[in-house]
Every structure is written in C-alpha cells, then in structure tokens.
Design an enzyme around this catalytic site. Structure first.
Site, PDB file in Angstrom:
ATOM      1  N   HIS A 255      -4.376  -0.673  -6.610  1.00 37.09           N
ATOM      2  CA  HIS A 255      -2.981  -1.097  -6.482  1.00 37.09           C
ATOM      3  C   HIS A 255      -2.321  -1.244  -7.855  1.00 37.09           C
ATOM      4  O   HIS A 255      -1.135  -0.916  -8.026  1.00 37.09           O
ATOM      5  CB  HIS A 255      -2.908  -2.421  -5.722  1.00 37.09           C
ATOM      6  CG  HIS A 255      -3.235  -2.297  -4.268  1.00 37.09           C
ATOM      7  ND1 HIS A 255      -4.520  -2.149  -3.802  1.00 37.09           N
ATOM      8  CD2 HIS A 255      -2.430  -2.297  -3.162  1.00 37.09           C
ATOM      9  CE1 HIS A 255      -4.509  -2.070  -2.480  1.00 37.09           C
ATOM     10  NE2 HIS A 255      -3.250  -2.157  -2.068  1.00 37.09           N
ATOM     11  N   HIS A 298      -8.414  -9.324  -6.233  1.00 38.91           N
ATOM     12  CA  HIS A 298      -9.163  -8.657  -7.294  1.00 38.91           C
ATOM     13  C   HIS A 298      -9.440  -9.664  -8.393  1.00 38.91           C
ATOM     14  O   HIS A 298      -8.682 -10.628  -8.593  1.00 38.91           O
ATOM     15  CB  HIS A 298      -8.365  -7.478  -7.884  1.00 38.91           C
ATOM     16  CG  HIS A 298      -8.509  -6.201  -7.108  1.00 38.91           C
ATOM     17  ND1 HIS A 298      -9.589  -5.351  -7.260  1.00 38.91           N
ATOM     18  CD2 HIS A 298      -7.698  -5.628  -6.190  1.00 38.91           C
ATOM     19  CE1 HIS A 298      -9.424  -4.298  -6.471  1.00 38.91           C
ATOM     20  NE2 HIS A 298      -8.295  -4.454  -5.796  1.00 38.91           N
ATOM     21  N   ASP A 302     -10.444  -6.592 -13.118  1.00 35.93           N
ATOM     22  CA  ASP A 302     -10.043  -5.396 -12.371  1.00 35.93           C
ATOM     23  C   ASP A 302      -8.618  -4.992 -12.708  1.00 35.93           C
ATOM     24  O   ASP A 302      -8.325  -3.806 -12.900  1.00 35.93           O
ATOM     25  CB  ASP A 302     -10.158  -5.654 -10.865  1.00 35.93           C
ATOM     26  CG  ASP A 302     -11.544  -6.084 -10.454  1.00 35.93           C
ATOM     27  OD1 ASP A 302     -12.486  -5.864 -11.240  1.00 35.93           O
ATOM     28  OD2 ASP A 302     -11.692  -6.639  -9.355  1.00 35.93           O
TER      29      ASP A 302
END
Length: 381
Positions: A255, A298, A302
């Site tokens: 994302h 996350h 990340d």
C-alpha cells in the site's frame, strides 16, 4: 562594310564597359536611374549613337545594364534569408526524438502483470510459514508504543490509494506521450513488486497485532491455494473487497508503494502551475501512508523500506531518462544497476526530456478535426 561596322560596334561596347568599371571604382555613389515610361521599362537611347554621347546618357545606359544584376542579387539575398527562416520547428524535431513504440509499452505491461501475479503466489506461499501468534508474538514497534490502533484507519489508506490510482490513470490517458510514460510506470511497478517478493520470501515476520485475522493454512492443498490466488487477484489484494485474508506480506508495504508511486507520477507529469493539485495528491498519499501505521497493519520498518525503495528507484530511473548524456558517461555508476539493460531497451529512442503535453485520447469527429486544423494551422507571415 557591314563587317567593319560590326567590329566598330563591338569595340564601342567594350570601351563603354571599361569606362563603366572605372566610373564605379572612382565614385561609390549610385548612378542615376534611367528615365522610364508608363510600362516601367527604361528608356533606351536612339540607335546610331556614337562614342561622343554625353556622360549623363552613358551613365544612364550603364545603370540600365547593371539593373538586372542588382535585381538578381536582391532576389538571391531574399531567397537566402527565406531559406534560413523556414526551418523544421523544434516541436517536429522533438516528436522525431520521442517515438511512441507501443509494443515496448506492451512488453512493460506484461512485465508488471507477471510480477503482480507472482506476488500473489509468493503471498500464498509465505502465508503457510507465518508463525503462530501464541508462539511468536508481535515484534516491538516504537510507533505502536505511542499510538493506539484505530480500526477504520486502514480503510482510509485503501480509499486514498484508489483515488490516487484513479487520478493518475485519467491523467496518463490525457497525456500526449502516454506510451513512453506508461512503460516507465509499468516497469517501476513490476520492479517494485518483484523486490517485494524477494523481501517477503527471505524474511517472514510475525503478524504486527493480535487484531489481525488470518485464513487457515492449507499445507498441501494445491487446489485450495490456487483458488486463494485467484481470489486475491480478482479483489486487487484489498481488504475492502474481502480478498486479502492471508498474512505474511509485511516487508515491505504494498500500500505504501502504490500511494507513493502514484503521487510521484502525478507530480512529475503535470504542470508546475497546478500546485493545488500536487498538494491535494500529496495529502492523500501522506495520510494514506500514516493511516497504515495508525491501523497497525504493518510494522514501521515495512512503511519506511517501502517508501525508501519506491522513491529511490523512481528518482534513479528518471535521472537517467531525463539526462541522455549520462547514459554513455564512463563514470555513471547508475548504469551498474541490474536493470540498466532493460532501461536501455525501453529508453533507447527517447533522446530528450518528455514534455508535459496533453491531448485527447479518443479520435475526434471529422467536423471537430477540421476546426482543430483551422485553429492549429500555421500563421501567415
């Protein structure tokens, strides 16, 4: 008798020309113009005139003889200036240096699709290796220590990501050089998700929170894994569509890649005067990335790695693409990247910076095309 008269006339012409050269050399002033009649032709002296004609008549005759030479020089000079003025425009030269080459764009598109599908395969494989939460609790994260989880935050991330991707898709379709820009976008997407496959596979992190619900493991059920892959592809890997129920795809955040990469392309290929548009897209991107952490979907590492890899790859690629002289430089260390041969294949015929020019992607009706030609036609000088 006729022969003697002919010889005398020729001698007289030679003497007149010699005298004319002497007069021109001695006096830089222009000779007086001969008399003209209504049709514009010079008045010629009556035949039978001898060498004892007055100086005014002789200079008038000399001006009539030199008039065609001046006319020829004036015409040749005008043609020379006209030839220097009428040149191929910069737009035509630039268009020749920016060929479309849609087949290369198709190759880059297939490359991106392959890596996106391969990512779903790797997610399915890694999901089987995620450690149980009872055995491996979430890793300590400094952001999670200070910010409590907000359940609806990750939904904002996916909504912002869809808006950014939609805006970039519309903008890309309206760009004139969409073939060149498209293959750059497809190549970067494919490369970033290929990197993501590597990082996910070599290091499997435990889930970042106990709130996450992971689908049961299938172990040796190959058909079940295939159905999961197809479901993940059909839903675009989004939690909004209910297609993402697997865990393990943490390092790094996909994302973050899409939010950041969409904003970078939007800003790079839009006019600088659209600052309000840039700020709006930046707010969407930044808030989307922050909401990933607020939702505890996350780890912080990340998001940081995803942002770092995306921005550096984008800047490295466009530095080489926008600097043609850098491609052949002997001390260009960017050419040592593994994807440099792919870059040379995609950008070989792109010899200048791609201008930000918009055009309508669909063919216009014949009446509209005719009006467009009238408006865009060359100006009469």
């Amino acid at each position: 008798m006729a022969a003697s008269e002919l010889i005398r006339d020729e001698d007289e012409d030679v003497r007149i020309h010699m005298e004319a050269d002497a007069v021109v050399a001695a006096s830089p002033a222009a000779p007086p113009q001969p008399g003209r009649i209504s049709n514009g032709n010079p008045v010629r002296p009556a035949p039978g005139g001898g060498g004892d004609e007055p100086d005014g008549s002789r200079r008038a005759r000399l001006g009539g003889a030199l008039q065609p030479n001046r006319l020829l020089r004036a015409l040749s000079g005008g043609l020379r200036r006209r030839c220097e003025y009428v040149k191929i425009g910069a737009a035509d030269e630039r268009s020749e240096r920016l060929p479309t080459e849609w087949w290369k764009t198709a190759v880059a598109f297939l490359y991106a699709c392959f890596n996106l599908v391969f990512t779903t395969v790797v997610i399915t494989v890694v999901h089987e290796r995620v450690p149980d939460r009872s055995v491996s609790p979430p890793l300590p994260d400094k952001f999670f220590d200070y910010v409590e989880r907000v359940p609806w935050a990750f939904t904002i991330t996916e909504v912002n990501g869809l808006i950014l991707v939609g805006l970039w898709t519309v903008q890309w379709l309206l760009l004139k050089h969409r073939s060149i820009i498209g293959r750059r976008c497809f190549f970067l997407i494919g490369t970033l998700y290929m990197y993501r496959c590597v990082t996910m596979y070599i290091t499997t992190l435990p889930v970042p929170g106990k709130h996450m619900v992971c689908a049961p493991k299938l172990y040796n059920d190959s058909s079940g894994k295939i159905w999961r892959i197809l479901r993940l592809i059909s839903g675009g890997g989004l939690s909004l569509t209910g297609s993402h129920l697997m865990c393990g795809d943490f390092l790094y955040s996909g994302h973050t890649v899409m939010c950041t990469l969409s904003y970078l392309f939007i800003k790079e290929y839009s006019p600088r005067w659209m600052w309000w548009y840039h700020w709006f897209c930046w707010l969407l991107s930044a808030s989307g990335v922050i909401c990933i952490l607020i939702g505890h979907e996350h780890y912080s590492i990340d998001v940081v790695v995803g942002y770092f890899v995306t921005t550096r790859l984008f800047w490295w690629y466009h530095t080489m693409a926008n600097t043609p002289a850098l491609r052949q430089a002997p001390n260009n260390y960017l050419s040592r990247t593994w994807w440099n041969p792919v870059f040379n294949f995609l950008e070989r015929n792109v010899r200048t910076t791609v201008p930000i020019t918009f055009s309508w992607p669909l063919p216009l009706p014949s009446s509209c095309r005719q009006r467009y030609r009238i408006v865009e036609g060359p100006r009469d000088e």
